[in-house]
Motif scaffolding. Sequence first.
Motif, PDB file in Angstrom:
ATOM      1  N   MET A  89      10.179   3.776  -1.028  1.00 33.15           N
ATOM      2  CA  MET A  89       8.989   3.329  -0.301  1.00 33.15           C
ATOM      3  C   MET A  89       7.985   4.528  -0.078  1.00 33.15           C
ATOM      4  N   LEU A  90       8.364   5.773   0.095  1.00 36.37           N
ATOM      5  CA  LEU A  90       7.610   6.661   0.225  1.00 36.37           C
ATOM      6  C   LEU A  90       6.861   7.210  -0.930  1.00 36.37           C
ATOM      7  N   LEU A  91       7.477   6.795  -2.069  1.00 32.87           N
ATOM      8  CA  LEU A  91       6.843   7.114  -3.297  1.00 32.87           C
ATOM      9  C   LEU A  91       5.587   6.318  -3.448  1.00 32.87           C
ATOM     10  N   LEU A  92       5.557   5.170  -2.944  1.00 35.05           N
ATOM     11  CA  LEU A  92       4.283   4.175  -2.754  1.00 35.05           C
ATOM     12  C   LEU A  92       3.470   4.615  -1.783  1.00 35.05           C
ATOM     13  N   ILE A  93       4.056   4.842  -0.556  1.00 35.93           N
ATOM     14  CA  ILE A  93       3.127   5.065   0.549  1.00 35.93           C
ATOM     15  C   ILE A  93       2.265   6.548   0.461  1.00 35.93           C
ATOM     16  N   LEU A  94       3.048   7.569  -0.082  1.00 32.57           N
ATOM     17  CA  LEU A  94       2.168   8.848  -0.200  1.00 32.57           C
ATOM     18  C   LEU A  94       1.607   9.025  -1.722  1.00 32.57           C
ATOM     19  N   LEU A 254      -3.238  -1.152   1.629  1.00 36.73           N
ATOM     20  CA  LEU A 254      -2.483  -1.822   2.715  1.00 36.73           C
ATOM     21  C   LEU A 254      -1.828  -3.102   2.065  1.00 36.73           C
ATOM     22  N   HIS A 255      -2.642  -3.848   1.199  1.00 39.47           N
ATOM     23  CA  HIS A 255      -2.026  -5.335   1.023  1.00 39.47           C
ATOM     24  C   HIS A 255      -1.440  -5.079  -0.604  1.00 39.47           C
ATOM     25  N   ALA A 256      -1.222  -4.121  -1.155  1.00 39.71           N
ATOM     26  CA  ALA A 256      -0.318  -3.926  -2.389  1.00 39.71           C
ATOM     27  C   ALA A 256       0.550  -2.892  -2.265  1.00 39.71           C
ATOM     28  N   ALA A 257       0.416  -1.924  -1.742  1.00 41.01           N
ATOM     29  CA  ALA A 257       1.478  -0.848  -1.732  1.00 41.01           C
ATOM     30  C   ALA A 257       2.056  -0.567  -0.491  1.00 41.01           C
ATOM     31  N   ALA A 258       1.529  -0.792   0.690  1.00 45.11           N
ATOM     32  CA  ALA A 258       2.010  -0.231   1.978  1.00 45.11           C
ATOM     33  C   ALA A 258       2.108  -1.482   2.866  1.00 45.11           C
ATOM     34  N   ALA A 341       7.247  -1.336  -9.094  1.00 39.52           N
ATOM     35  CA  ALA A 341       6.478  -1.969 -10.391  1.00 39.52           C
ATOM     36  C   ALA A 341       5.384  -2.854  -9.805  1.00 39.52           C
ATOM     37  N   HIS A 342       5.452  -3.544  -8.758  1.00 45.26           N
ATOM     38  CA  HIS A 342       4.390  -4.293  -8.068  1.00 45.26           C
ATOM     39  C   HIS A 342       3.536  -3.494  -7.359  1.00 45.26           C
ATOM     40  N   GLY A 343       3.996  -2.235  -6.645  1.00 47.65           N
ATOM     41  CA  GLY A 343       2.830  -1.525  -6.315  1.00 47.65           C
ATOM     42  C   GLY A 343       2.193  -0.743  -7.108  1.00 47.65           C
ATOM     43  N   LEU A 344       2.504  -0.508  -8.303  1.00 45.38           N
ATOM     44  CA  LEU A 344       1.823  -0.022  -9.225  1.00 45.38           C
ATOM     45  C   LEU A 344       0.828  -0.777  -9.809  1.00 45.38           C
ATOM     46  N   PHE A 345       1.258  -1.718 -10.360  1.00 45.68           N
ATOM     47  CA  PHE A 345       0.249  -2.573 -11.100  1.00 45.68           C
ATOM     48  C   PHE A 345      -0.832  -3.517 -10.176  1.00 45.68           C
TER      49      PHE A 345
END
Length: 991
Positions: A89-94, A254-258, A341-345
């Motif tokens: 999760m931190l990979l996406l958050i940071l 906020l609404h895609a990655a966090a 994957a969802h956080g990235l695209f």
Amino acid sequence: MLIILIALFATAALSPMLFRVLRRNAFYVVAIVPAVGFIWLLTRMPAVLAADPTLSSGAPNAPPSLSIDWIPGLNIGLNFRMDALAASMLLLILGVGALVLIYCGRYFKNDDPQIGAFAAKMVAFAGAMTGLVTADDVIIMFIFWEITSVLSYLLIGFSQHLITARRSAMNALIVTTFGGLAMLGGLLMIGAQTGSYRLSEWIEQSEQLVATGMFVDVAIALILLGAISKSALVPFHFWLPGAMAAPTPVSAYLHAAAMVKAGVYLVARLAPGFSDTSFWVPLTVGIGVLTMLIGGYRALKQYDLKLILAFGTVSQLGFIIAIFGFGTAEAAFAALALTLAHGLFKATLFLTVGIIDHNTGTRDIRKLSGLRRSMPGLALIAAIAVASMAGIPPLFGFVAKEAVYESALHLDTAWGIFALIGLVMGAALTMAYSLRFLIGAFGVKPKIAGETTYKRPSLIFLSPLLVLTLCTLGLGVYPKLIEPLIAHWSLLQGGPGQMHLMLFAGFNPALGLSAISVIVGILFFWLRKRTDTGAPLRRNMISAEEIYRGSINVLDRVAIWTTGRTQRGSLSFYLGVILMVVLILPLSIALTVETPWPTNWVIADHPAQLVIGAIIITGCVIAIVAPKRFMAVLMVSVTGYGMVAIFALQGAPDLALTQLLVETIVLVSFVLALRALPKRLWVGLTEIKWGRAVLAIALAIMVVYIAIAMMAARTEAPISLAYPDLAYYEGFGENIVNVTLVDIRVWDTFGEITVLAAAATGVASLIFAGRSFGQRVRAHQVAPGSIDRGSEAMGDQRSKEVGLRVARRFATSTNQDWLMAGNTLVAERRSIIFEIVTRLVFHTVLLLSVYALIAGHNAPGGGFAGGLIAGLALTIRYLAGGRVELSESMRVAPGMLIGGGLALAGIAGVIPLLFGDPIFTTYVWEFWLPIFGEHKFVTSTIFDIGVYLVVLGLVQDVLRSLGSEIDELSEGRSPIEQHDVTHAAASGVGR
């Protein structure tokens, strides 16, 4: 972990100052902090992968953790844990957080005055999410959970001038807070059942907990309610599309990655231990699949690019939570891959929409045509992200979707068959709205005349999208790069077995399901395109949003009805209700239980107490029958000063000093407020409201009765007997009262000053509503002798002429070096003696306040008493020179004093954490000074200074609201207007 967390919040606090200097380029500076945190996270991966995720924190070979005692009595600590799930999760958050901040450097205008506050909220949100996913203590996790709700409310409502933004922000706050409260109930239930508030220990004891039955089932259902509300699943899905009123960077982060991943994280965290509870599968798999279908269908009906992505996000979140809900190791493996994957695209696509909106001024696909020629680079990036979302090889979204299908094929239950069919249909809808987005944004529309050429985005504007796209491509081609981290999390449930992240695993059923979803998705898009008339969506059933709005409307009506019948504007009515409740409830309990009664009675310890008591009683009686308010207030103060004498006789100098100061400030406040009230009250005993009198007397008797009973009921030694040793040996002070306030019971004091700050802010907001009250009125802005000129005719006409001449001469003297603002008062309203006394005592009283502050640890005084003494000094100066003099003396605004004091008190509590000690730990520094000898400094003094500032700011607010404001209202015009009128009269303007 703690350093990164502190760094993020510290950066948020400093952001506004950075943006004042660097403008929007400060986004690049702010982005360094999450970027450094991301690099630090990569360095910690070997330790995370080497740990055993099945072990609770503190065990050998457990994941890296940090534990700091916070509230040991409640078994709550600052416990953080870095396992594979938290690291993922931190990979996406940071990572995504740093890229979005870089993107903001070109998204916002350079002269936008709000970007400093915006950046502060974004970085603080990253800090809150970091704390949320790494917290091993559920209470700490819940605190961060609610912080994200508040920050999302502020970020969604960024465009405050738009009612849609304000309404959407409020909807998001209400929905997520409702779910958060339900979740808190579930967390407390599990905590009470286990005796622990650590998530890792809950998972370790999950078998025993699940076996307890319905109690744990209900608790987990309440927790899941919080998760699905946060992640916008049905029936709470409506708040997320509404949140698209926020700036695009907010949507991307906020609404895609966090933020929406918080609910996903919680489901993933609990799934290994609690997937066998009764309500788990219906709330995760059932609602998840339903959300996926509804979100995908609604996305296919939208024309706004952000709304297409918003409903697509709703659909994908249902997809992810449904997979985690299976509760198997294969499902955990696949769902975590899909989360990344969802956080990235999805972040890439939201940022793409931001560029389109920024450069074209519209997001409506009916108005866009030919963008692929104007922005070919952006079109390519968007095509890759859309393909990943639709599950097209060779991208990471395809790899993750294949893993999802593979895990679903291993389920042999009825829910598994239902989920598999729903997932295929949901994936087909995803393919359909992906095509709608891509063609709608970048395709050529024959119905739109010509093609519009737009400015291409700069490379730095595109750079965050390029990085995200490269990650999507890289992880699709080489998924082994991320597989060890994802597989490590599934070890908690036995490991993924034969499952792997592979670009091509052969011709298998999973690949066949992917092909079916793509073909059916293309068919859905073709049918929608053929029937798309542009008409608004028509429904035959009520929507969740309409149910929500109807509920809110009913609640508003009930609130208005209740308020109209209880809030009558009568202080006596409010006080009567409060006193009635206080009388009935305790008294009913006291009369229904056996009440002990003392055997030894002591009327008084000293004859003087009888005299003081008689004076207090006399003051009460006179206050009741006093014909004028001023006399009643004075008599009420007699009772307060009588208590000062009682405290002094009983050997409590600290209490006596504090009571004396509080009573004096309250007396001044009452007298100032009386100027806006009628002079007279009722006259004589015949006009007294006897119902009120009976209530008051009954309450007094009840309080005395309960106090006597409580004193007689004591069987153990009072805890206060240990306070002297605690104060001296633990708090390093000889003043037991002050050490108790700033050390032994420091949390109580911190709560009290927080309440003071909130009360002061509320009062100031009410009194000064509708205009700025942060500006000070300078003496040179007001004409000499202009203040209170309107009331000059109301003065005593029989004043002696000699006295008037002396007063005028004193008022117009130009040889004054201090108290210059007194010149603004008319001569007849000034006191020569009082101004001279003020000049003599003002600075002395201020020095006395500082002495009381510093000496309070070992002698009577402290921050509270010192702040009140300083407030009295300002009161004296105000009474001598009027409101303009008060403004001159307030070199720092009250709000700054209160906020600064509260911040200083908080910092004093947090600093010990840096040394590995519990919060609010006290340290002592002993040193020797020439002449003065041995001395010591106790760090709790820093907290006491914060209390001093809060109290001083509160007194300033009282003087400003009850003093200056009433002065100005009585004059009938503002000081600036008075200056303009006087200047116009002097120059002959308007004749």
